[in-house]
Write a protein that holds these residues in place. Sequence first.
Motif, PDB file in Angstrom:
ATOM      1  N   GLY A   1       0.560 -11.300   8.770  1.00  0.00           N
ATOM      2  CA  GLY A   1      -0.553 -10.403   8.465  1.00  0.00           C
ATOM      3  C   GLY A   1      -0.079  -9.016   8.080  1.00  0.00           C
ATOM      4  O   GLY A   1      -0.587  -8.413   7.130  1.00  0.00           O
ATOM      5  N   LEU A   2       0.903  -8.517   8.809  1.00  0.00           N
ATOM      6  CA  LEU A   2       1.482  -7.209   8.460  1.00  0.00           C
ATOM      7  C   LEU A   2       2.110  -7.243   7.068  1.00  0.00           C
ATOM      8  O   LEU A   2       1.921  -6.320   6.269  1.00  0.00           O
ATOM      9  N   ALA A   3       2.860  -8.311   6.788  1.00  0.00           N
ATOM     10  CA  ALA A   3       3.512  -8.433   5.479  1.00  0.00           C
ATOM     11  C   ALA A   3       2.483  -8.545   4.356  1.00  0.00           C
ATOM     12  O   ALA A   3       2.641  -7.909   3.299  1.00  0.00           O
ATOM     13  N   LEU A   4       1.452  -9.326   4.574  1.00  0.00           N
ATOM     14  CA  LEU A   4       0.404  -9.479   3.556  1.00  0.00           C
ATOM     15  C   LEU A   4      -0.362  -8.176   3.334  1.00  0.00           C
ATOM     16  O   LEU A   4      -0.714  -7.834   2.209  1.00  0.00           O
ATOM     17  N   GLU A   5      -0.614  -7.458   4.407  1.00  0.00           N
ATOM     18  CA  GLU A   5      -1.293  -6.170   4.290  1.00  0.00           C
ATOM     19  C   GLU A   5      -0.435  -5.186   3.499  1.00  0.00           C
ATOM     20  O   GLU A   5      -0.936  -4.472   2.624  1.00  0.00           O
ATOM     21  N   HIS A   6       0.855  -5.173   3.801  1.00  0.00           N
ATOM     22  CA  HIS A   6       1.790  -4.303   3.076  1.00  0.00           C
ATOM     23  C   HIS A   6       1.849  -4.670   1.591  1.00  0.00           C
ATOM     24  O   HIS A   6       2.013  -3.799   0.738  1.00  0.00           O
ATOM     25  N   ALA A   7       1.699  -5.962   1.285  1.00  0.00           N
ATOM     26  CA  ALA A   7       1.737  -6.431  -0.103  1.00  0.00           C
ATOM     27  C   ALA A   7       0.414  -6.172  -0.827  1.00  0.00           C
ATOM     28  O   ALA A   7       0.318  -6.411  -2.028  1.00  0.00           O
ATOM     29  N   GLY A   8      -0.593  -5.708  -0.101  1.00  0.00           N
ATOM     30  CA  GLY A   8      -1.862  -5.363  -0.736  1.00  0.00           C
ATOM     31  C   GLY A   8      -2.887  -6.487  -0.779  1.00  0.00           C
ATOM     32  O   GLY A   8      -3.857  -6.406  -1.530  1.00  0.00           O
ATOM     33  N   ALA A   9      -2.708  -7.514   0.021  1.00  0.00           N
ATOM     34  CA  ALA A   9      -3.675  -8.606   0.049  1.00  0.00           C
ATOM     35  C   ALA A   9      -4.975  -8.140   0.684  1.00  0.00           C
ATOM     36  O   ALA A   9      -4.989  -7.227   1.512  1.00  0.00           O
ATOM     37  N   GLY A  10      -6.075  -8.759   0.292  1.00  0.00           N
ATOM     38  CA  GLY A  10      -7.380  -8.418   0.849  1.00  0.00           C
ATOM     39  C   GLY A  10      -7.497  -8.853   2.298  1.00  0.00           C
ATOM     40  O   GLY A  10      -6.828  -9.793   2.750  1.00  0.00           O
ATOM     41  N   LYS A  11      -8.385  -8.197   3.030  1.00  0.00           N
ATOM     42  CA  LYS A  11      -8.536  -8.456   4.465  1.00  0.00           C
ATOM     43  C   LYS A  11      -8.963  -9.894   4.760  1.00  0.00           C
ATOM     44  O   LYS A  11      -8.467 -10.505   5.701  1.00  0.00           O
ATOM     45  N   TRP A  12      -9.867 -10.482   3.976  1.00  0.00           N
ATOM     46  CA  TRP A  12     -10.309 -11.842   4.225  1.00  0.00           C
ATOM     47  C   TRP A  12      -9.267 -12.858   3.814  1.00  0.00           C
ATOM     48  O   TRP A  12      -9.158 -13.919   4.430  1.00  0.00           O
ATOM     49  N   LEU A  13      -8.475 -12.539   2.784  1.00  0.00           N
ATOM     50  CA  LEU A  13      -7.369 -13.419   2.407  1.00  0.00           C
ATOM     51  C   LEU A  13      -6.322 -13.436   3.515  1.00  0.00           C
ATOM     52  O   LEU A  13      -5.790 -14.488   3.866  1.00  0.00           O
ATOM     53  N   ILE A  14      -6.066 -12.271   4.073  1.00  0.00           N
ATOM     54  CA  ILE A  14      -5.124 -12.175   5.198  1.00  0.00           C
ATOM     55  C   ILE A  14      -5.640 -13.006   6.372  1.00  0.00           C
ATOM     56  O   ILE A  14      -4.891 -13.758   6.997  1.00  0.00           O
ATOM     57  N   ALA A  15      -6.925 -12.890   6.671  1.00  0.00           N
ATOM     58  CA  ALA A  15      -7.514 -13.656   7.773  1.00  0.00           C
ATOM     59  C   ALA A  15      -7.358 -15.155   7.538  1.00  0.00           C
ATOM     60  O   ALA A  15      -6.972 -15.902   8.441  1.00  0.00           O
ATOM     61  N   LEU A  16      -7.634 -15.599   6.313  1.00  0.00           N
ATOM     62  CA  LEU A  16      -7.545 -17.023   5.994  1.00  0.00           C
ATOM     63  C   LEU A  16      -6.103 -17.525   6.081  1.00  0.00           C
ATOM     64  O   LEU A  16      -5.830 -18.556   6.694  1.00  0.00           O
ATOM     65  N   ILE A  17      -5.178 -16.787   5.489  1.00  0.00           N
ATOM     66  CA  ILE A  17      -3.771 -17.217   5.478  1.00  0.00           C
ATOM     67  C   ILE A  17      -3.190 -17.234   6.883  1.00  0.00           C
ATOM     68  O   ILE A  17      -2.528 -18.196   7.285  1.00  0.00           O
TER      69      ILE A  17
END
Length: 145
Positions: free
Chosen positions: A96-112
């Motif tokens: 989640g931290l890595a995805l957030e740093h990469a600029g992914a959306g909050k719901w995409l982060i939640a799903l992944i």
Amino acid sequence: MKRFSRLRRLPFLRITLVRFGIVGLLGEALYFLLYGLFISLTGSTSSSLALAGGICILVNAYSHSRITFRVRFSGRLLLGYVQIQILGFGLAFLSGLALEHAGAGKWLIALITYLLWSIASFLLTRLLYSDQGARAKLDRVNPLP
């Protein structure tokens, strides 16, 4: 009792992944119900999280043992299940931290992160509980003196 024996005959319930999903969904529902109950009683978010989460870990560990993998429950399985959930949390948190740093959306982060945690939990729990089932079968065939 006859009702439950009829349920066992349903073809899709023969699939371990389906049983795992059903137990997981029921566990999530129980968690939200318990969280709501404890938050209304205590008013404390952290206490409610700890109480509801702790109870659900125990219930899920037992349910996966008896329903999902159909093996006898033991303290070893409980300890292993807790370790698996800690690992799943760490995996989800770091990804989640890595995805957030990469600029992914909050719901995409939640799903992944949900998918990563669920897949890791299923695979590792299956490995742990299958090993326990194999040991139990060996103990029945070759009991220790």
